[in-house]
Design a protein around this motif. Structure first.
Motif, PDB file in Angstrom:
ATOM      1  N   LEU A   1       0.828  -1.204   0.000  1.00 20.20           N
ATOM      2  CA  LEU A   1       0.000   0.000   0.000  1.00 20.20           C
ATOM      3  C   LEU A   1       0.867   1.260   0.000  1.00 20.20           C
ATOM      4  O   LEU A   1       0.637   2.179  -0.794  1.00 20.20           O
ATOM      5  CB  LEU A   1      -0.936  -0.004   1.200  1.00 20.20           C
ATOM      6  N   LYS A   2       1.876   1.291   0.845  1.00 20.65           N
ATOM      7  CA  LYS A   2       2.744   2.469   0.934  1.00 20.65           C
ATOM      8  C   LYS A   2       3.502   2.697  -0.378  1.00 20.65           C
ATOM      9  O   LYS A   2       3.477   3.801  -0.931  1.00 20.65           O
ATOM     10  CB  LYS A   2       3.733   2.301   2.083  1.00 20.65           C
TER      11      LYS A   2
ATOM     12  N   CYS B   1       2.902   1.542  -3.407  1.00 23.72           N
ATOM     13  CA  CYS B   1       2.027   1.802  -4.561  1.00 23.72           C
ATOM     14  C   CYS B   1       1.421   3.202  -4.520  1.00 23.72           C
ATOM     15  O   CYS B   1       1.364   3.876  -5.544  1.00 23.72           O
ATOM     16  CB  CYS B   1       0.943   0.734  -4.652  1.00 23.72           C
ATOM     17  N   THR B   2       0.977   3.643  -3.357  1.00 26.41           N
ATOM     18  CA  THR B   2       0.394   4.988  -3.291  1.00 26.41           C
ATOM     19  C   THR B   2       1.456   6.055  -3.513  1.00 26.41           C
ATOM     20  O   THR B   2       1.177   7.094  -4.102  1.00 26.41           O
ATOM     21  CB  THR B   2      -0.361   5.235  -1.969  1.00 26.41           C
ATOM     22  N   GLU B   3       2.698   5.789  -3.073  1.00 25.13           N
ATOM     23  CA  GLU B   3       3.782   6.748  -3.328  1.00 25.13           C
ATOM     24  C   GLU B   3       4.157   6.793  -4.809  1.00 25.13           C
ATOM     25  O   GLU B   3       4.526   7.838  -5.321  1.00 25.13           O
ATOM     26  CB  GLU B   3       5.012   6.396  -2.493  1.00 25.13           C
TER      27      GLU B   3
ATOM     28  N   SER C   1       2.059   6.250  -7.267  1.00 27.37           N
ATOM     29  CA  SER C   1       0.900   6.675  -8.042  1.00 27.37           C
ATOM     30  C   SER C   1       1.022   8.121  -8.504  1.00 27.37           C
ATOM     31  O   SER C   1       1.548   8.976  -7.797  1.00 27.37           O
ATOM     32  CB  SER C   1      -0.372   6.531  -7.202  1.00 27.37           C
TER      33      SER C   1
ATOM     34  N   THR D   1      -5.416   8.934  -3.929  1.00 27.45           N
ATOM     35  CA  THR D   1      -5.341   7.526  -4.327  1.00 27.45           C
ATOM     36  C   THR D   1      -5.940   6.615  -3.274  1.00 27.45           C
ATOM     37  O   THR D   1      -5.634   6.723  -2.088  1.00 27.45           O
ATOM     38  CB  THR D   1      -3.872   7.123  -4.569  1.00 27.45           C
ATOM     39  N   LYS D   2      -6.796   5.696  -3.736  1.00 27.91           N
ATOM     40  CA  LYS D   2      -7.411   4.685  -2.877  1.00 27.91           C
ATOM     41  C   LYS D   2      -7.263   3.327  -3.554  1.00 27.91           C
ATOM     42  O   LYS D   2      -7.169   3.236  -4.772  1.00 27.91           O
ATOM     43  CB  LYS D   2      -8.891   4.984  -2.662  1.00 27.91           C
TER      44      LYS D   2
ATOM     45  N   LEU E   1      -5.437   0.715  -8.167  1.00 22.90           N
ATOM     46  CA  LEU E   1      -5.603   1.992  -7.471  1.00 22.90           C
ATOM     47  C   LEU E   1      -6.580   2.881  -8.227  1.00 22.90           C
ATOM     48  O   LEU E   1      -6.708   2.773  -9.446  1.00 22.90           O
ATOM     49  CB  LEU E   1      -4.256   2.714  -7.376  1.00 22.90           C
TER      50      LEU E   1
ATOM     51  N   GLY F   1      -8.034   7.120  -8.273  1.00 21.54           N
ATOM     52  CA  GLY F   1      -7.901   8.482  -7.775  1.00 21.54           C
ATOM     53  C   GLY F   1      -8.288   9.456  -8.872  1.00 21.54           C
ATOM     54  O   GLY F   1      -8.957   9.080  -9.842  1.00 21.54           O
TER      55      GLY F   1
END
Length: 108
Positions: free
Chosen positions: A39-40, A42-44, A46, A51-52, A71, A73
């Motif tokens: 999660l960390k 991938c969201t970084e 993105s 982003t969810k 993801l 967003g």
């Protein structure tokens, strides 16, 4: 005359055990840590804002060594007019790095 026993049931049992072995390899705590790392990273990685995660992580076998995550967003570029977008993230478990690509066509 004695009939030879077929080795197929033993082979099938061994193959089934080998396929499910990765599920035995990690504790629930280790999977929680894995999911946090995915999660960390991938969201970084993105490019979307807000982003969810959509759905749950998809684990590839240990031979492949990746986890996929979808993801969602909003596109931050002005010309995209805050449009909703999706990205597919591939997380490399060995290195802990994430790679994203546009995935608007998935799930629609």
């Amino acid at each position: 005359m004695k009939h030879a026993r077929s080795p197929m049931p033993l082979v099938a049992a061994f193959a089934l055990a080998a396929m499910t072995a990765p599920a035995w390899a990690a504790s629930p705590g280790a999977w929680k840590q894995h999911d946090k790392a995915v999660l960390k990273a991938c969201t970084e990685a993105s490019q979307l804002k807000g982003t969810k995660v959509v759905g749950r992580p998809a684990l590839f076998s240990g031979d492949v060594g990746h986890t996929a995550l979808l993801l969602q967003g909003r596109y931050p570029q002005k010309h995209m007019k805050n449009r909703l977008g999706r990205e597919l993230c591939l997380f490399e478990r060995r290195s802990g790095t994430a790679h994203v690509t546009e995935a608007d066509a998935f799930g629609r």
